[in-house]
Design a protein around this motif. Structure first.
Motif, PDB file in Angstrom:
ATOM      1  N   SER A  92       0.821  -1.218   0.000  1.00  0.00           N
ATOM      2  CA  SER A  92       0.000   0.000   0.000  1.00  0.00           C
ATOM      3  C   SER A  92       0.850   1.261   0.000  1.00  0.00           C
ATOM      4  O   SER A  92       2.016   1.264   0.425  1.00  0.00           O
ATOM      5  N   ILE A  93       0.248   2.345  -0.445  1.00  0.00           N
ATOM      6  CA  ILE A  93       0.893   3.657  -0.391  1.00  0.00           C
ATOM      7  C   ILE A  93       1.231   3.995   1.057  1.00  0.00           C
ATOM      8  O   ILE A  93       2.307   4.527   1.362  1.00  0.00           O
ATOM      9  N   ASP A  94       0.297   3.695   1.955  1.00  0.00           N
ATOM     10  CA  ASP A  94       0.497   3.982   3.368  1.00  0.00           C
ATOM     11  C   ASP A  94       1.743   3.264   3.896  1.00  0.00           C
ATOM     12  O   ASP A  94       2.516   3.835   4.680  1.00  0.00           O
ATOM     13  N   TYR A  95       1.941   2.039   3.450  1.00  0.00           N
ATOM     14  CA  TYR A  95       3.101   1.271   3.909  1.00  0.00           C
ATOM     15  C   TYR A  95       4.397   1.925   3.431  1.00  0.00           C
ATOM     16  O   TYR A  95       5.339   2.122   4.213  1.00  0.00           O
ATOM     17  N   TYR A  96       4.467   2.263   2.140  1.00  0.00           N
ATOM     18  CA  TYR A  96       5.698   2.855   1.611  1.00  0.00           C
ATOM     19  C   TYR A  96       5.956   4.235   2.220  1.00  0.00           C
ATOM     20  O   TYR A  96       7.115   4.639   2.393  1.00  0.00           O
ATOM     21  N   ALA A 136     -10.701  -1.464  -0.703  1.00  0.00           N
ATOM     22  CA  ALA A 136     -10.060  -1.979  -1.910  1.00  0.00           C
ATOM     23  C   ALA A 136      -8.655  -2.465  -1.557  1.00  0.00           C
ATOM     24  O   ALA A 136      -8.083  -2.084  -0.514  1.00  0.00           O
ATOM     25  N   PRO A 137      -8.074  -3.341  -2.390  1.00  0.00           N
ATOM     26  CA  PRO A 137      -6.714  -3.835  -2.112  1.00  0.00           C
ATOM     27  C   PRO A 137      -5.732  -2.690  -1.878  1.00  0.00           C
ATOM     28  O   PRO A 137      -5.683  -1.723  -2.631  1.00  0.00           O
ATOM     29  N   ASN A 138      -4.952  -2.815  -0.821  1.00  0.00           N
ATOM     30  CA  ASN A 138      -3.896  -1.868  -0.442  1.00  0.00           C
ATOM     31  C   ASN A 138      -4.415  -0.521   0.062  1.00  0.00           C
ATOM     32  O   ASN A 138      -3.626   0.393   0.289  1.00  0.00           O
ATOM     33  N   ASP A 139      -5.736  -0.369   0.223  1.00  0.00           N
ATOM     34  CA  ASP A 139      -6.264   0.872   0.782  1.00  0.00           C
ATOM     35  C   ASP A 139      -6.210   0.845   2.302  1.00  0.00           C
ATOM     36  O   ASP A 139      -6.086  -0.225   2.923  1.00  0.00           O
ATOM     37  N   VAL A 140      -6.329   2.016   2.902  1.00  0.00           N
ATOM     38  CA  VAL A 140      -6.479   2.104   4.354  1.00  0.00           C
ATOM     39  C   VAL A 140      -7.785   1.403   4.725  1.00  0.00           C
ATOM     40  O   VAL A 140      -8.829   1.689   4.151  1.00  0.00           O
ATOM     41  N   GLU A 190      -3.192   9.344  -1.224  1.00  0.00           N
ATOM     42  CA  GLU A 190      -3.753   8.001  -1.175  1.00  0.00           C
ATOM     43  C   GLU A 190      -5.244   8.128  -0.852  1.00  0.00           C
ATOM     44  O   GLU A 190      -5.708   9.182  -0.391  1.00  0.00           O
ATOM     45  N   PHE A 191      -5.971   7.050  -1.081  1.00  0.00           N
ATOM     46  CA  PHE A 191      -7.396   7.073  -0.771  1.00  0.00           C
ATOM     47  C   PHE A 191      -7.638   6.561   0.642  1.00  0.00           C
ATOM     48  O   PHE A 191      -7.060   5.565   1.073  1.00  0.00           O
ATOM     49  N   SER A 192      -8.506   7.282   1.356  1.00  0.00           N
ATOM     50  CA  SER A 192      -9.006   6.816   2.649  1.00  0.00           C
ATOM     51  C   SER A 192     -10.403   7.381   2.806  1.00  0.00           C
ATOM     52  O   SER A 192     -10.661   8.543   2.441  1.00  0.00           O
ATOM     53  N   TRP A 193     -11.326   6.594   3.345  1.00  0.00           N
ATOM     54  CA  TRP A 193     -12.684   7.100   3.556  1.00  0.00           C
ATOM     55  C   TRP A 193     -12.686   8.275   4.522  1.00  0.00           C
ATOM     56  O   TRP A 193     -13.592   9.124   4.478  1.00  0.00           O
ATOM     57  N   ARG A 194     -11.671   8.353   5.349  1.00  0.00           N
ATOM     58  CA  ARG A 194     -11.544   9.507   6.240  1.00  0.00           C
ATOM     59  C   ARG A 194     -11.383  10.801   5.444  1.00  0.00           C
ATOM     60  O   ARG A 194     -11.894  11.848   5.836  1.00  0.00           O
ATOM     61  N   TYR A 195     -10.679  10.731   4.320  1.00  0.00           N
ATOM     62  CA  TYR A 195     -10.420  11.931   3.539  1.00  0.00           C
ATOM     63  C   TYR A 195     -11.657  12.418   2.793  1.00  0.00           C
ATOM     64  O   TYR A 195     -11.646  13.506   2.216  1.00  0.00           O
TER      65      TYR A 195
END
Length: 758
Positions: A268-272, A331-335, A440-445
Motif C-alpha cells: 500500500s501507499i500507506d506502507y511505503y 479496496a486492495p492496499n487501501d487504508v 492516497e485514498f481513505s474514507w476519512r479523507y
C-alpha cells in the motif's frame, strides 16, 4: 414560535436525530476514541515542534481543550462543533433559497452520517478542519458580494485550515476563481479594480499567517516549510506504481529506492510512506553518493512521474472515483475502512510495542479511566452505520454534478446570482477530494466533502430551477445599496454598451424594472404608445437578475434591454434605468410596471405637465382616479402611508406607492436612492425635499395581468415601508435640510375625472 416550528420542522427532526446519535456515540466509547495520529499530537503538546508530520493547528486546539478537561471533554466539544457546522450550513443555505427542505438536505449529512459521528469521537483534527472551511464559506457567501475585509478574514481561516490539515491549501484555487466571478464585477474595467483589491486582501490574509508559521518552522529546522511530511508523501504514491525498468540504469541511488516487490504485488501507499520511508534505518544499505535520503526520494518520485505520467494520473483518478462508490469497502492496499467504523470492542490501533498498555496509560493520565465500550450502544451504532447510516457515494456525485451545472449556467442558472457560490462550494469539495487522492485514498479523507458538496449541489439546483431568493445573502431584508454606480451597475452598463453601442435613446424613455416577468411583460410593451405629443417614446427594460427569459421577451417586443447580473430589487433596477436613460440622451423618464397594472393610454396625461413646464415630477394616484386592490390590507396601507407622508412633508399626498410616474431625467439622477425594495416613497420624498414641483394626477390601477405580486401583504412589509419612509425623511429633511414647505401643485382634473379625493 408556532410559525418557527412549522417552518423548520424538518431541521428540528434532523437535529433531534443528530444530537441523539452524538450522545449515544459519546456514551458508547469512553473517554473517547484515540487514533494513531492522536499520539503524535499528544507527543508534541509541550514542545510544539513545527517539524512533526502533522502541522500544529490541531495540536494547539487540543492543548487548550485538554487544559479544561480530558479526552471525554474533547470528544464532547467536537460533537457540539459538528452540530454547529450543520446549523451554520442550514442558515447559510437559507440566505440563498427560502426552501427549508433544501437547507435540510445540506445539514443532513453532517447531522446523521455515522462516519462523521465516529470521527468526531476521535481525538483528531477532522471536525476542526471542517469548521474552518465552513467559517470561510460563511464569510465569503453570507452577505452578498464579498468585501475586502471579509475576504481577508476568510483567507485567514483557510490558512488556519492549512495548518490543521495541509490539504486545505487546495481550496485557494476555487477561492481565487470565486473572487473573480462574484458579483459579475469582471465584466468592467472598474470591476477589475475591485477584484484586484479583494484578491490582494485574500492573498495577504492567507500568506501572512503561513509566512509567520514558516518562519517559526525555519527557526526550528533551518529550512522553510509547513510540515515535516515532505519526500515521504510523494514517494509513497509513486513507489506503489513505479516501473523500475524505466529508471536510469546507472543511477544506483534511485534503484535503491525502487520497491523490491514485483509491480503487481506492490504494497500500500500507506506502507511505503510511513513504514518504509518512515523507518529511520531505511535504506538498509549506505547511499552511494552525496544525495540525502530526502533528495533521493524526491528525485525518485519525479522520475517516476516523468516516465509514467499516464500511470500516475490514472492511479489518482482511480482513487478519486472511489469517493462516489455506493458502498464503503476496502479496496486492495487501501487504508481499511474498519478504522472509521464503530466497533463493539475498543479499537487499539497498532502504535508499536505494547499498544494496549500505552492506550491504557494515556486515558488514565487524562481522564482517570481505562478505555471502554458500552457494547449495547456500540452494537446499535454499528448496525446503524453498516445498515446505510451514511451519505451514499452516488448522492455526493450527484451533488457535485448539480453544483458544476449550476456554476456553468445551465437552465435558469445563466442569469442567477448563485453561480459563483455554487462553484466555490463544489469546487472546494472536489479539489480537496482530488488532492487527497493524489496522496492516497481513505474514507476519512472524504469527510470534508460532507460539508461542501451538498451545499454546492443545492445552490446549483436552486440556480438551475429558479429556487433562489430574489436577494441572496440578506435573509429577506435587503441591505441598502452603495451609491451609483456599484459593481452590479458597472456590469450591466458595460453589457448594454456592448450590445447597443452609443446610439442615443429618444428624449422620452419609459423605464421598466422586471424580475421574472416573461409571461406578463409582452402585452405591456406591445401596448406602449410610440409618441407622447411630438416626442417619440422608447422603452428601456432593466432585467433585475431574472431567472427566466424576461430579457428575450422584452427584446422581441421592441424594448431596449439592460440586464443586471444580480438581483437587487426594484429600487436598484429603476435607479440603474434612470442613470442609463439619462446617459443615453433621455430628457424625460416615465416609470411603469411590467405586470400590466397601469394603463399606457394615460401616459400623455402623465407627461403633459412636464412638457408644459408646470411640474418637475408627476405621479399618478389611484385615490384620485380608480384603483383595484387585491387585499384589504393594501387598501388600508395606501391610505395610512399617504397620511404619514403628508405629515412628514407637510404637503398633501394621496398615494405614495403609485408606480406610473414621469420626471425630468436630471431630477431622477439627482435623488439619493439606496433602497432596493421599498423605493417608491424614497423617490417621492427625495424629489420633494429638493423643492421639485410635484403633481398628482388621477390614474387607473388594475390588478396584475399575470402571476403574483412581489410586494408583501403582511405587517412586516408595511413596517419596512414605514421604516424606509421615515428613514428617508430623516436623511433628506432633518440631516440635509430639505425644503419641506415648497408648494405642491394642485391635481389636474377634468369633468370626467371628478372621483375620490383624499
Amino acid at each position: 414560535m408556532t410559525g418557527f416550528l412549522r417552518r423548520h420542522w424538518l431541521l428540528l427532526l434532523l437535529l433531534a436525530g443528530g444530537i441523539t446519535l452524538r450522545v449515544l456515540t459519546w456514551l458508547a466509547y469512553q473517554p473517547a476514541l484515540l487514533y494513531i495520529d492522536t499520539f503524535r499530537y499528544l507527543d508534541n503538546l509541550e514542545a510544539l515542534r513545527p517539524t512533526d508530520l502533522n502541522p500544529l493547528g490541531y495540536t494547539v486546539v487540543l492543548k487548550g481543550l485538554l487544559s479544561l478537561g480530558g479526552f471525554g471533554f474533547v470528544a464532547a466539544v467536537q460533537h457540539v462543533v459538528g452540530v454547529l457546522i450543520a446549523l451554520t450550513l442550514y442558515s447559510l443555505t437559507l440566505r440563498y433559497t427560502s426552501r427549508t427542505w433544501l437547507a435540510a438536505i445540506v445539514a443532513a449529512p453532517v447531522l446523521l452520517d455515522a462516519y462523521q459521528l465516529q470521527i468526531e469521537e476521535n481525538v483528531m483534527s477532522e471536525v476542526w478542519f471542517q469548521a474552518l472551511l465552513v467559517g470561510a464559506l460563511w464569510l465569503l457567501l453570507s452577505r452578498g458580494e464579498p468585501k475586502w475585509w471579509r475576504v481577508a478574514l476568510a483567507a485567514v481561516l483557510v490558512a488556519a485550515a492549512v495548518l490543521t490539515r495541509t490539504i486545505g491549501i487546495t481550496v485557494v484555487l476555487p477561492m481565487a476563481v470565486y473572487l473573480v466571478l462574484a458579483g459579475g464585477a469582471w465584466r468592467t474595467r472598474a470591476g477589475w479594480k475591485r477584484i484586484g483589491v479583494r484578491i490582494l486582501a485574500g492573498a495577504l490574509g492567507f500568506v501572512i499567517p503561513l509566512v509567520a508559521y514558516a518562519a517559526y518552522f525555519h527557526s526550528q529546522a533551518g529550512r522553510w516549510g509547513l510540515t515535516g511530511a515532505q519526500g515521504n508523501v510523494l514517494y509513497g504514491r509513486t513507489a506503489a506504481i513505479a516501473d523500475c525498468s524505466q529508471l536510469p540504469a546507472g543511477d544506483a541511488g534511485l534503484l535503491i529506492f525502487c520497491p523490491p516487490e514485483p509491480l503487481d504485488e506492490r504494497l500500500s501507499i500507506d506502507y511505503y510512506t510511513h513504514f518504509r520511508y518512515g523507518d529511520p534505518n531505511w535504506p538498509y544499505v549506505p547511499l552511494p553518493d552525496d544525495r540525502t535520503k530526502q533528495e533521493l526520494a524526491d528525485e525518485f518520485a519525479w522520475t517516476v512521474i516523468r516516465n509514467q505520467p499516464v500511470d500516475f494520473v490514472t492511479a489518482i483518478l482511480h482513487d478519486f472515483s472511489k469517493n462516489f462508490a455506493p458502498v464503503k469497502t476496502t479496496a486492495p492496499n487501501d487504508v481499511p475502512v474498519e478504522r472509521w467504523q464503530f466497533q463493539t470492542i475498543y479499537p487499539y490501533h497498532d502504535i508499536g510495542a505494547e499498544s494496549v498498555q500505552i492506550y491504557n496509560a494515556t486515558t488514565l493520565a487524562y481522564d482517570g479511566v481505562l478505555p471502554s465500550v458500552n457494547v449495547e450502544l456500540a452494537s446499535f451504532l454499528r448496525e446503524y452505520q453498516l445498515g446505510g447510516g451514511y451519505t451514499w457515494g452516488p448522492v455526493l456525485a450527484l451533488a457535485g454534478v448539480l453544483g458544476l451545472l449550476g456554476a456553468l449556467g445551465v437552465g435558469k442558472a445563466r442569469r442567477s446570482g448563485l453561480r459563483a457560490a455554487a462553484f466555490l462550494a463544489t469546487g472546494s469539495g472536489l479539489i480537496i477530494l482530488l488532492g487527497s487522492a493524489a496522496f492516497e485514498f481513505s474514507w476519512r479523507y472524504q469527510l470534508p466533502a460532507l460539508v461542501l458538496l451538498p451545499l454546492g449541489g443545492v445552490l446549483g439546483l436552486a440556480a438551475m430551477f429558479g429556487l433562489a431568493k430574489r436577494d441572496p445573502g440578506t435573509g429577506g431584508r435587503r441591505p441598502k445599496m452603495a451609491d451609483y454606480p456599484d459593481e452590479v451597475d458597472d456590469g450591466a452598463v458595460a453589457d448594454f454598451r456592448a450590445r447597443y453601442g452609443d446610439a442615443p435613446l429618444t428624449p422620452l424613455v419609459v423605464v421598466i424594472a422586471a424580475y421574472n416577468e416573461a409571461k406578463g411583460i409582452g402585452p405591456v410593451l406591445r401596448n406602449m404608445p410610440t409618441h407622447c405629443g411630438d416626442l417619440p417614446v422608447s422603452t428601456l427594460v432593466v432585467v433585475d437578475g431574472a431567472t427566466d427569459n424576461t430579457a428575450e421577451v422584452a427584446e422581441d417586443n421592441g424594448a431596449y434591454v439592460c440586464v443586471a447580473p444580480r438581483n437587487r430589487g426594484q429600487g436598484g433596477a429603476l435607479r440603474l434605468g434612470y442613470h442609463l436613460a439619462a446617459e443615453y440622451g433621455a430628457k424625460y423618464i416615465v416609470t411603469t410596471d411590467a405586470d400590466g397594472q397601469y394603463d399606457n393610454a394615460e401616459m400623455p396625461m402623465l407627461v403633459k405637465p412636464l412638457l408644459d413646464g408646470t411640474a418637475d415630477f408627476v405621479t399618478g394616484s389611484r385615490r384620485l382616479g380608480t384603483g383595484q386592490y387585491d387585499s384589504k390590507v393594501r387598501w388600508l396601507g395606501v391610505r395610512v402611508f399617504a397620511v404619514l407622508a403628508s405629515i412628514l412633508t407637510m404637503r398633501k399626498i394621496t398615494d405614495t406607492s403609485f408606480g406610473f410616474r414621469a420626471m425630468s431625467a436630471e431630477l431622477a439622477r439627482s435623488v439619493t436612492l439606496r433602497e432596493p425594495q421599498y423605493q417608491s416613497s424614497e423617490l417621492l420624498l427625495g424629489v420633494m425635499a429638493r423643492g421639485a414641483r410635484v403633481l398628482e394626477v388621477p390614474m387607473t390601477m388594475h390588478l396584475r395581468n399575470n402571476g403574483q405580486s412581489k410586494k408583501g401583504r403582511s405587517l412586516k412589509y408595511g413596517a419596512n415601508y414605514a421604516r424606509v419612509m421615515t428613514g428617508t425623511w430623516l436623511r433628506e429633511y432633518v440631516l440635509r435640510g430639505g425644503k419641506r414647505r415648497a408648494a405642491l401643485p394642485q391635481p389636474v382634473r377634468t369633468p370626467t375625472d371628478a372621483r375620490e379625493t383624499a
